[in-house]
Motif scaffolding. Structure first.
Motif, PDB file in Angstrom:
ATOM      1  N   ARG A   4       0.852  -1.190   0.081  1.00  0.00           N
ATOM      2  CA  ARG A   4      -0.214   0.040  -0.019  1.00  0.00           C
ATOM      3  C   ARG A   4       0.814   1.367   0.040  1.00  0.00           C
ATOM      4  O   ARG A   4       1.991   1.432   0.390  1.00  0.00           O
ATOM      5  CB  ARG A   4      -0.971  -0.140   1.169  1.00  0.00           C
ATOM      6  CG  ARG A   4      -1.948  -1.093   1.094  1.00  0.00           C
ATOM      7  CD  ARG A   4      -2.804  -1.005   2.550  1.00  0.00           C
ATOM      8  NE  ARG A   4      -3.591  -0.059   2.636  1.00  0.00           N
ATOM      9  CZ  ARG A   4      -4.539   0.076   3.620  1.00  0.00           C
ATOM     10  NH1 ARG A   4      -4.822  -0.840   4.354  1.00  0.00           N
ATOM     11  NH2 ARG A   4      -5.363   1.526   3.664  1.00  0.00           N
ATOM     12  N   GLN A   5       0.376   2.380  -0.413  1.00  0.00           N
ATOM     13  CA  GLN A   5       1.075   3.606  -0.499  1.00  0.00           C
ATOM     14  C   GLN A   5       1.012   4.206   0.825  1.00  0.00           C
ATOM     15  O   GLN A   5       0.180   3.880   1.886  1.00  0.00           O
ATOM     16  CB  GLN A   5       0.344   4.677  -1.182  1.00  0.00           C
ATOM     17  CG  GLN A   5       0.307   4.236  -2.830  1.00  0.00           C
ATOM     18  CD  GLN A   5       1.639   4.234  -3.379  1.00  0.00           C
ATOM     19  OE1 GLN A   5       2.422   5.340  -3.195  1.00  0.00           O
ATOM     20  NE2 GLN A   5       1.994   3.387  -4.239  1.00  0.00           N
ATOM     21  N   LEU A   6       2.286   4.590   1.219  1.00  0.00           N
ATOM     22  CA  LEU A   6       2.610   5.352   2.685  1.00  0.00           C
ATOM     23  C   LEU A   6       2.575   6.834   2.475  1.00  0.00           C
ATOM     24  O   LEU A   6       3.593   7.275   2.170  1.00  0.00           O
ATOM     25  CB  LEU A   6       3.524   4.604   3.280  1.00  0.00           C
ATOM     26  CG  LEU A   6       4.099   4.907   4.833  1.00  0.00           C
ATOM     27  CD1 LEU A   6       2.977   5.015   5.509  1.00  0.00           C
ATOM     28  CD2 LEU A   6       5.181   4.133   5.138  1.00  0.00           C
ATOM     29  N   ARG A   7       1.600   7.547   3.079  1.00  0.00           N
ATOM     30  CA  ARG A   7       1.649   8.996   2.626  1.00  0.00           C
ATOM     31  C   ARG A   7       1.564   9.877   3.881  1.00  0.00           C
ATOM     32  O   ARG A   7       1.711  11.078   3.865  1.00  0.00           O
ATOM     33  CB  ARG A   7       0.637   9.422   1.513  1.00  0.00           C
ATOM     34  CG  ARG A   7       1.046   8.618   0.166  1.00  0.00           C
ATOM     35  CD  ARG A   7       0.191   9.155  -0.759  1.00  0.00           C
ATOM     36  NE  ARG A   7       0.165   8.698  -2.162  1.00  0.00           N
ATOM     37  CZ  ARG A   7       1.016   8.772  -2.892  1.00  0.00           C
ATOM     38  NH1 ARG A   7       2.034   9.709  -2.835  1.00  0.00           N
ATOM     39  NH2 ARG A   7       1.071   7.960  -4.072  1.00  0.00           N
ATOM     40  N   GLY A   8       1.146   9.202   5.281  1.00  0.00           N
ATOM     41  CA  GLY A   8       0.828   9.986   6.240  1.00  0.00           C
ATOM     42  C   GLY A   8       0.431   9.281   7.247  1.00  0.00           C
ATOM     43  O   GLY A   8       0.336   8.054   7.099  1.00  0.00           O
ATOM     44  N   ALA A 158     -11.435  12.732   9.540  1.00  0.00           N
ATOM     45  CA  ALA A 158     -11.009  14.256   9.587  1.00  0.00           C
ATOM     46  C   ALA A 158      -9.529  14.608   9.767  1.00  0.00           C
ATOM     47  O   ALA A 158      -8.830  15.546   9.079  1.00  0.00           O
ATOM     48  CB  ALA A 158     -11.706  14.904  10.964  1.00  0.00           C
ATOM     49  N   ALA A 159      -8.782  13.609  10.419  1.00  0.00           N
ATOM     50  CA  ALA A 159      -7.178  13.609  10.445  1.00  0.00           C
ATOM     51  C   ALA A 159      -6.593  13.561   9.058  1.00  0.00           C
ATOM     52  O   ALA A 159      -5.553  14.286   8.833  1.00  0.00           O
ATOM     53  CB  ALA A 159      -6.678  12.526  11.675  1.00  0.00           C
ATOM     54  N   ALA A 160      -7.210  12.675   8.246  1.00  0.00           N
ATOM     55  CA  ALA A 160      -6.580  12.381   6.992  1.00  0.00           C
ATOM     56  C   ALA A 160      -6.768  13.661   6.134  1.00  0.00           C
ATOM     57  O   ALA A 160      -5.743  14.000   5.479  1.00  0.00           O
ATOM     58  CB  ALA A 160      -7.148  11.177   6.364  1.00  0.00           C
ATOM     59  N   HIS A 166      -5.704  10.617   1.465  1.00  0.00           N
ATOM     60  CA  HIS A 166      -6.638   9.799   1.517  1.00  0.00           C
ATOM     61  C   HIS A 166      -6.592   8.641   2.806  1.00  0.00           C
ATOM     62  O   HIS A 166      -5.210   8.293   3.175  1.00  0.00           O
ATOM     63  CB  HIS A 166      -6.635   8.536   0.316  1.00  0.00           C
ATOM     64  CG  HIS A 166      -7.258   9.447  -1.077  1.00  0.00           C
ATOM     65  ND1 HIS A 166      -8.459  10.370  -1.119  1.00  0.00           N
ATOM     66  CD2 HIS A 166      -6.295   9.676  -1.920  1.00  0.00           C
ATOM     67  CE1 HIS A 166      -8.484  10.764  -2.300  1.00  0.00           C
ATOM     68  NE2 HIS A 166      -7.043  10.650  -2.810  1.00  0.00           N
ATOM     69  N   PRO A 167      -7.509   8.446   3.483  1.00  0.00           N
ATOM     70  CA  PRO A 167      -7.343   7.604   4.700  1.00  0.00           C
ATOM     71  C   PRO A 167      -6.651   6.127   4.225  1.00  0.00           C
ATOM     72  O   PRO A 167      -5.844   5.680   5.243  1.00  0.00           O
ATOM     73  CB  PRO A 167      -8.747   7.215   5.156  1.00  0.00           C
ATOM     74  CG  PRO A 167      -9.620   8.370   4.847  1.00  0.00           C
ATOM     75  CD  PRO A 167      -8.799   8.989   3.313  1.00  0.00           C
ATOM     76  N   GLU A 168      -7.059   5.699   2.909  1.00  0.00           N
ATOM     77  CA  GLU A 168      -6.204   4.241   2.727  1.00  0.00           C
ATOM     78  C   GLU A 168      -4.810   4.676   2.649  1.00  0.00           C
ATOM     79  O   GLU A 168      -4.099   3.630   2.914  1.00  0.00           O
ATOM     80  CB  GLU A 168      -6.884   3.831   1.471  1.00  0.00           C
ATOM     81  CG  GLU A 168      -8.380   3.692   1.517  1.00  0.00           C
ATOM     82  CD  GLU A 168      -9.257   4.694   1.422  1.00  0.00           C
ATOM     83  OE1 GLU A 168      -8.682   6.000   1.259  1.00  0.00           O
ATOM     84  OE2 GLU A 168     -10.288   4.867   1.626  1.00  0.00           O
ATOM     85  N   ASP A 169      -4.281   5.727   2.379  1.00  0.00           N
ATOM     86  CA  ASP A 169      -2.800   5.788   2.447  1.00  0.00           C
ATOM     87  C   ASP A 169      -2.202   6.260   3.526  1.00  0.00           C
ATOM     88  O   ASP A 169      -1.001   6.790   3.664  1.00  0.00           O
ATOM     89  CB  ASP A 169      -2.593   6.806   1.357  1.00  0.00           C
ATOM     90  CG  ASP A 169      -2.991   6.519  -0.028  1.00  0.00           C
ATOM     91  OD1 ASP A 169      -2.924   5.354  -0.244  1.00  0.00           O
ATOM     92  OD2 ASP A 169      -3.456   7.403  -0.900  1.00  0.00           O
ATOM     93  N   ALA A 186     -12.234   3.825   8.797  1.00  0.00           N
ATOM     94  CA  ALA A 186     -11.941   5.196   8.060  1.00  0.00           C
ATOM     95  C   ALA A 186     -11.154   4.594   6.663  1.00  0.00           C
ATOM     96  O   ALA A 186     -11.102   5.095   5.873  1.00  0.00           O
ATOM     97  CB  ALA A 186     -11.128   6.165   8.637  1.00  0.00           C
ATOM     98  N   GLY A 187     -10.762   3.332   7.007  1.00  0.00           N
ATOM     99  CA  GLY A 187      -9.711   2.855   5.673  1.00  0.00           C
ATOM    100  C   GLY A 187      -8.260   2.737   6.049  1.00  0.00           C
ATOM    101  O   GLY A 187      -7.466   2.226   5.090  1.00  0.00           O
ATOM    102  N   CYS A 188      -8.019   3.100   7.333  1.00  0.00           N
ATOM    103  CA  CYS A 188      -6.615   3.298   7.481  1.00  0.00           C
ATOM    104  C   CYS A 188      -5.581   1.889   7.534  1.00  0.00           C
ATOM    105  O   CYS A 188      -6.527   1.019   8.099  1.00  0.00           O
ATOM    106  CB  CYS A 188      -6.309   4.134   8.660  1.00  0.00           C
ATOM    107  SG  CYS A 188      -6.866   5.634   8.550  1.00  0.00           S
TER     108      CYS A 188
END
Length: 225
Positions: A4-8, A158-160, A166-169, A186-188
């Motif tokens: 998965r992408q890791l952005r945050g 909200a945090a994403a 995106h929460p998934e990232d 949220a999809g995290c």
């Protein structure tokens, strides 16, 4: 595991950055004593991760007294708990940060990852300031804007959004079943931090001492970002 992408990175506060749930429990124990309600190990186990309103409901329900109090009386009790807790918050210092937390946050800053605090606590900004973590968390979810508390996904959505991801990232860090359910809803990608297994968590760490970017990358199934 699929990469998965890791952005945050999104962080819960109590039990993840600092062991401040003990102070909420102490405040609730005082409330229970004032109401002549026995304090039990079960209450101490289930309250972490709950909203203030849900915590009061759980305490009253433990002795089947939830129907005895009006909404105004319940509000006075939750406000009383918050006043007690704020006294503990005022005494927090950077020494209250859990082991390994600041080193991990420094690692994320060096790697230029955006971070946000996903706490539903109205006291979160003050706690972060007392803990000396303000520089890491310019982005804190405004608790007053949340429509629903954990396990609803609102706080993580909200945090994403605060870090424009995106929460998934995003990777979320939680220490309770309720928190994990919120982050997953949220999809995290969710990392549980607890000696006990947290159902639905994508990965588990026994303590914050194990936090590192490489550990997260390994859990995600990737060696580099």
């Amino acid at each position: 595991m699929q990469t998965r992408q890791l952005r945050g990175f999104l962080f819960d506060l109590h039990g993840v950055l600092a062991d401040s749930w003990q102070y909420h429990l102490a405040s609730w124990q005082t409330i229970a004593q004032e109401l002549h309600i026995p304090w039990t190990d079960q209450l101490a186990e289930i309250l972490p991760g709950m909203s203030r309103e849900d915590s009061l409901t759980a305490i009253l329900a433990s002795v089947d007294r939830q129907s005895e109090f009006t909404s105004n009386q319940r509000l006075r009790l939750t406000n009383h708990e918050n006043d007690l807790y704020r006294q503990y918050v005022a005494a927090l210092t950077p020494a209250n940060c859990l082991p390994g937390v600041t080193a991990f946050l420094d690692e994320l800053v060096a790697a230029e990852y955006p971070m946000a605090l996903a706490s539903a606590s109205a006291n979160a900004p003050a706690e972060i300031a007392h803990l000396g973590l303000t520089k890491y968390f310019p982005q804190i979810v405004p608790a007053e804007n949340l429509r629903a508390s954990k396990p609803a996904p609102d706080v993580y959505l909200a945090a994403a959004a605060l870090i424009h991801q995106h929460p998934e990232d995003c990777v979320a860090f939680e220490d309770t079943v309720t928190g994990v359910r919120s982050a997953k809803a949220a999809g995290c990608f969710t990392v549980g931090i607890n000696v006990k297994d947290l159902p639905q968590a994508d990965a588990m760490l026994a303590s914050t001492r194990e936090l590192s970017l490489s550990a997260v990358q390994q859990a995600l199934g990737q060696l580099s970002v």
